[in-house]
Design a protein around this motif. Structure first.
Motif, PDB file in Angstrom:
ATOM      1  N   TYR A   1       9.398   7.310   0.795  1.00 55.18           N
ATOM      2  CA  TYR A   1       9.301   8.762   0.649  1.00 55.18           C
ATOM      3  C   TYR A   1      10.675   9.367   0.385  1.00 55.18           C
ATOM      4  O   TYR A   1      10.830  10.237  -0.475  1.00 55.18           O
ATOM      5  CB  TYR A   1       8.678   9.352   1.913  1.00 55.18           C
ATOM      6  CG  TYR A   1       8.546  10.846   1.912  1.00 55.18           C
ATOM      7  CD1 TYR A   1       7.524  11.469   1.212  1.00 55.18           C
ATOM      8  CD2 TYR A   1       9.439  11.639   2.627  1.00 55.18           C
ATOM      9  CE1 TYR A   1       7.389  12.852   1.212  1.00 55.18           C
ATOM     10  CE2 TYR A   1       9.309  13.018   2.643  1.00 55.18           C
ATOM     11  CZ  TYR A   1       8.287  13.623   1.931  1.00 55.18           C
ATOM     12  OH  TYR A   1       8.165  14.979   1.941  1.00 55.18           O
ATOM     13  N   ALA A   2      11.671   8.881   1.098  1.00 57.79           N
ATOM     14  CA  ALA A   2      13.020   9.459   0.980  1.00 57.79           C
ATOM     15  C   ALA A   2      13.676   9.147  -0.366  1.00 57.79           C
ATOM     16  O   ALA A   2      14.519   9.914  -0.822  1.00 57.79           O
ATOM     17  CB  ALA A   2      13.915   8.972   2.116  1.00 57.79           C
TER      18      ALA A   2
ATOM     19  N   ARG B   1       0.839  -1.208   0.000  1.00 57.09           N
ATOM     20  CA  ARG B   1       0.000   0.000   0.000  1.00 57.09           C
ATOM     21  C   ARG B   1       0.868   1.250   0.000  1.00 57.09           C
ATOM     22  O   ARG B   1       0.640   2.187  -0.769  1.00 57.09           O
ATOM     23  CB  ARG B   1      -0.945  -0.011   1.212  1.00 57.09           C
ATOM     24  CG  ARG B   1      -1.905   1.160   1.222  1.00 57.09           C
ATOM     25  CD  ARG B   1      -2.906   1.086   2.363  1.00 57.09           C
ATOM     26  NE  ARG B   1      -3.722   2.303   2.423  1.00 57.09           N
ATOM     27  CZ  ARG B   1      -4.508   2.621   3.438  1.00 57.09           C
ATOM     28  NH1 ARG B   1      -4.609   1.806   4.478  1.00 57.09           N
ATOM     29  NH2 ARG B   1      -5.194   3.741   3.437  1.00 57.09           N
ATOM     30  N   SER B   2       1.895   1.253   0.851  1.00 57.73           N
ATOM     31  CA  SER B   2       2.784   2.417   0.905  1.00 57.73           C
ATOM     32  C   SER B   2       3.610   2.532  -0.372  1.00 57.73           C
ATOM     33  O   SER B   2       3.855   3.638  -0.851  1.00 57.73           O
ATOM     34  CB  SER B   2       3.721   2.309   2.110  1.00 57.73           C
ATOM     35  OG  SER B   2       3.003   2.455   3.310  1.00 57.73           O
ATOM     36  N   ALA B   3       4.053   1.403  -0.914  1.00 56.35           N
ATOM     37  CA  ALA B   3       4.860   1.432  -2.144  1.00 56.35           C
ATOM     38  C   ALA B   3       4.063   2.080  -3.273  1.00 56.35           C
ATOM     39  O   ALA B   3       4.581   2.916  -4.020  1.00 56.35           O
ATOM     40  CB  ALA B   3       5.294   0.022  -2.529  1.00 56.35           C
ATOM     41  N   ALA B   4       2.792   1.696  -3.383  1.00 56.55           N
ATOM     42  CA  ALA B   4       1.942   2.269  -4.434  1.00 56.55           C
ATOM     43  C   ALA B   4       1.748   3.765  -4.207  1.00 56.55           C
ATOM     44  O   ALA B   4       1.945   4.576  -5.109  1.00 56.55           O
ATOM     45  CB  ALA B   4       0.593   1.562  -4.458  1.00 56.55           C
ATOM     46  N   ALA B   5       1.401   4.133  -2.982  1.00 56.43           N
ATOM     47  CA  ALA B   5       1.095   5.535  -2.689  1.00 56.43           C
ATOM     48  C   ALA B   5       2.325   6.423  -2.870  1.00 56.43           C
ATOM     49  O   ALA B   5       2.219   7.561  -3.319  1.00 56.43           O
ATOM     50  CB  ALA B   5       0.575   5.668  -1.263  1.00 56.43           C
ATOM     51  N   LEU B   6       3.496   5.901  -2.509  1.00 58.05           N
ATOM     52  CA  LEU B   6       4.685   6.747  -2.451  1.00 58.05           C
ATOM     53  C   LEU B   6       5.577   6.599  -3.682  1.00 58.05           C
ATOM     54  O   LEU B   6       6.735   6.990  -3.660  1.00 58.05           O
ATOM     55  CB  LEU B   6       5.441   6.483  -1.149  1.00 58.05           C
ATOM     56  CG  LEU B   6       4.610   6.846   0.108  1.00 58.05           C
ATOM     57  CD1 LEU B   6       5.266   6.310   1.366  1.00 58.05           C
ATOM     58  CD2 LEU B   6       4.401   8.350   0.215  1.00 58.05           C
ATOM     59  N   GLY B   7       5.024   6.041  -4.749  1.00 54.43           N
ATOM     60  CA  GLY B   7       5.684   6.143  -6.042  1.00 54.43           C
ATOM     61  C   GLY B   7       6.747   5.106  -6.346  1.00 54.43           C
ATOM     62  O   GLY B   7       7.594   5.340  -7.217  1.00 54.43           O
ATOM     63  N   MET B   8       6.732   3.955  -5.674  1.00 56.78           N
ATOM     64  CA  MET B   8       7.642   2.896  -6.084  1.00 56.78           C
ATOM     65  C   MET B   8       7.079   2.273  -7.366  1.00 56.78           C
ATOM     66  O   MET B   8       5.868   2.063  -7.491  1.00 56.78           O
ATOM     67  CB  MET B   8       7.783   1.834  -4.985  1.00 56.78           C
ATOM     68  CG  MET B   8       8.282   2.391  -3.650  1.00 56.78           C
ATOM     69  SD  MET B   8       9.873   3.282  -3.728  1.00 56.78           S
ATOM     70  CE  MET B   8      11.045   1.920  -3.728  1.00 56.78           C
ATOM     71  N   ASP B   9       7.960   1.975  -8.325  1.00 59.49           N
ATOM     72  CA  ASP B   9       7.490   1.473  -9.616  1.00 59.49           C
ATOM     73  C   ASP B   9       7.274  -0.028  -9.621  1.00 59.49           C
ATOM     74  O   ASP B   9       6.537  -0.546 -10.462  1.00 59.49           O
ATOM     75  CB  ASP B   9       8.521   1.806 -10.705  1.00 59.49           C
ATOM     76  CG  ASP B   9       8.763   3.297 -10.807  1.00 59.49           C
ATOM     77  OD1 ASP B   9       7.768   4.046 -10.794  1.00 59.49           O
ATOM     78  OD2 ASP B   9       9.929   3.712 -10.885  1.00 59.49           O
TER      79      ASP B   9
ATOM     80  N   ALA C   1       7.576   3.063   4.702  1.00 64.23           N
ATOM     81  CA  ALA C   1       6.940   4.283   4.208  1.00 64.23           C
ATOM     82  C   ALA C   1       7.929   5.447   4.189  1.00 64.23           C
ATOM     83  O   ALA C   1       8.041   6.172   3.201  1.00 64.23           O
ATOM     84  CB  ALA C   1       5.719   4.628   5.065  1.00 64.23           C
TER      85      ALA C   1
ATOM     86  N   VAL D   1       0.866  -2.313  -8.297  1.00 61.18           N
ATOM     87  CA  VAL D   1       2.330  -2.249  -8.366  1.00 61.18           C
ATOM     88  C   VAL D   1       2.834  -3.593  -8.890  1.00 61.18           C
ATOM     89  O   VAL D   1       2.602  -4.620  -8.254  1.00 61.18           O
ATOM     90  CB  VAL D   1       2.945  -2.004  -6.975  1.00 61.18           C
ATOM     91  CG1 VAL D   1       4.461  -1.904  -7.076  1.00 61.18           C
ATOM     92  CG2 VAL D   1       2.379  -0.746  -6.357  1.00 61.18           C
TER      93      VAL D   1
ATOM     94  N   ARG E   1      10.170  15.313  -6.749  1.00 62.05           N
ATOM     95  CA  ARG E   1       9.522  16.293  -5.899  1.00 62.05           C
ATOM     96  C   ARG E   1      10.557  17.331  -5.479  1.00 62.05           C
ATOM     97  O   ARG E   1      11.743  17.037  -5.364  1.00 62.05           O
ATOM     98  CB  ARG E   1       8.895  15.633  -4.676  1.00 62.05           C
ATOM     99  CG  ARG E   1       9.827  14.761  -3.929  1.00 62.05           C
ATOM    100  CD  ARG E   1       9.067  13.762  -3.071  1.00 62.05           C
ATOM    101  NE  ARG E   1      10.020  12.968  -2.327  1.00 62.05           N
ATOM    102  CZ  ARG E   1      10.662  13.381  -1.258  1.00 62.05           C
ATOM    103  NH1 ARG E   1      10.473  14.589  -0.768  1.00 62.05           N
ATOM    104  NH2 ARG E   1      11.531  12.602  -0.658  1.00 62.05           N
TER     105      ARG E   1
END
Lengths: 271, 271
Positions: free
Chosen positions: A263-264, A138-146, A259, A173, A269
């Motif tokens: 993000y990091a 869920r976090s991977a999808a939300a935070l832009g992991m391909d 998460a 993902v 961004r």
């Protein structure tokens, strides 16, 4: 439009996809072997269908037929309408969410193919807990992991609990499994990725110092709750990285750590 | 050194602090009213003691006496030694972790006092879930938040489950409760804090764009899983901020969102 079939016998062989859902060990063996997974609840079923998974069948209590009417209208798979009691007898639990679907798995992509188009990849080692793997997706999808790469001993992202916790992110993902570990990581490096191993070890470099958001291609390696990454996995990485910690706390839970790290490493961004 | 007292009657009034631990509603009322909280398991009991909480009593099965020997040696509170069966009769569940302690609450600091020394504060509105509140405290401690402020309707951070999930972080991050909501936030602003309200709303500004890590004093406001912050709370904020999302995902779970936001507002790290 799908056929609506009322089933009154819990031993009806057409319900076999749904038997013994609470027996985790049994389902772990059966589902990949039989090429299916179970989607539970309206939202998850819709997301699985939208993601292009073919439905083998659906199991509903009568009051869910109207809610799922538009999905049923588009289907060719059979829809079994049962009482809540019968659903409980078959599955082994009270199906609060009222609707279950048996979905056909798709072949996983080859790791190399999947990596070709990716810039940010999460690599998980031995993450065995279905809740954790769902939360990480869920976090991977939300935070832009391909994409996500799994070591051979990671749990199944399509297990019912993982799917549910991920809110369907396991459908959006792409993921692949490495056949060998940690040797398979060499192919990731050859595809142009810098391998960063996440660890609470104070000897590791702080994530911000490493500035992974400036790197072209990053594969972020995560271990399981408690154990973390193995020594062998860390030895195969290009660098060990840590999330700076305060208050004498020595670790975050794996979901929170993942998460923050996603993000990091995110690109694009303003900083 | 504490007295070791073998207790064989589950109705012994000396065990009253430990009765009905599985009755969440009962314990929610009783514990703050009676000025106690329950610490469960060796690690959490040690952390509560190290954080200066006074122990009222401890409840142990015999095999834990040796493990806790050094703690017992320092205590004046009574230590009740019971069989696992009796522990289960009293508490209502099988106490896997073998050791429970009833700890004396301390008065909470006044919000104003607590804010005086803080630069990074997490503000929670209506976070009612004990697991979530524990997870958020764990991340707040690890990621450098100086203090936590709770709306009047937040769950109790010292409830057994919150304490356990936080890994004892509820003892190391000071927290206070606001008496009025959202009016009480005015005092936070007067103390020099910029109030940032976290929301998935796409109209909000991206966290990185707002660059909270460059601000002197930040109060980061978080709502509960599902509902998020109320309109009234958002109206009381200085700015709405969001975590940029990908893959069409509309939210993170509250624990992951809190961790990312805490990381993003942290000061003192190279960017």
């Amino acid at each position: 439009m799908a056929e609506l079939i009322t089933v009154e016998d819990p031993a009806d062989p057409r319900l076999y996809d749904y038997t013994g859902l609470t027996d985790v060990e049994l389902r772990r063996r059966r589902e990949p072997a039989e090429g299916l997974f179970i989607a539970e609840g309206e939202k998850v079923i819709r997301r699985a269908t939208d993601a292009g998974y073919a439905m083998r069948s659906m199991l509903l209590s009568a009051k869910w037929v109207d809610v799922m009417r538009d999905v049923i209208d588009e289907l060719t798979a059979p829809v079994y309408v049962v009482t809540p009691d019968l659903a409980e007898q078959v599955t082994g639990y009270h199906v609060h969410r009222g609707a279950l679907a048996s979905m056909q798995r798709k072949p996983l992509p080859a790791a190399g193919e999947m990596l070709a188009g990716a810039r940010r990849v999460a690599v998980m080692e031995a993450v065995n807990d279905h809740t954790n793997i769902g939360a990480i997706f869920r976090s991977a999808a939300a935070l832009g992991m391909d994409a996500v790469l799994l070591s051979p001993d990671c749990a199944d992202p399509l297990y019912r609990r993982s799917v549910k916790v991920s809110m369907g992110a396991v459908f959006s993902v792409p993921y692949a499994r490495l056949d060998t570990w940690p040797q398979g990581l060499e192919a990731v490096r050859e595809a142009g990725f810098t391998l960063l191993a996440l660890t609470p070890d104070e000897q590791a470099r702080a994530l911000d110092e490493v500035a992974p958001h400036t790197m072209d291609r990053v594969a972020l390696m995560l271990g399981a709750e408690g154990d973390g990454l193995s020594r062998r996995a860390m030895a195969a990485a290009d660098a060990l990285v840590r999330i700076p910690m305060s208050h004498g706390v020595d670790s975050l839970n794996v979901g929170a750590a993942a998460a923050v790290a996603f993000y990091a490493v995110a690109t694009g961004r303003p900083r």
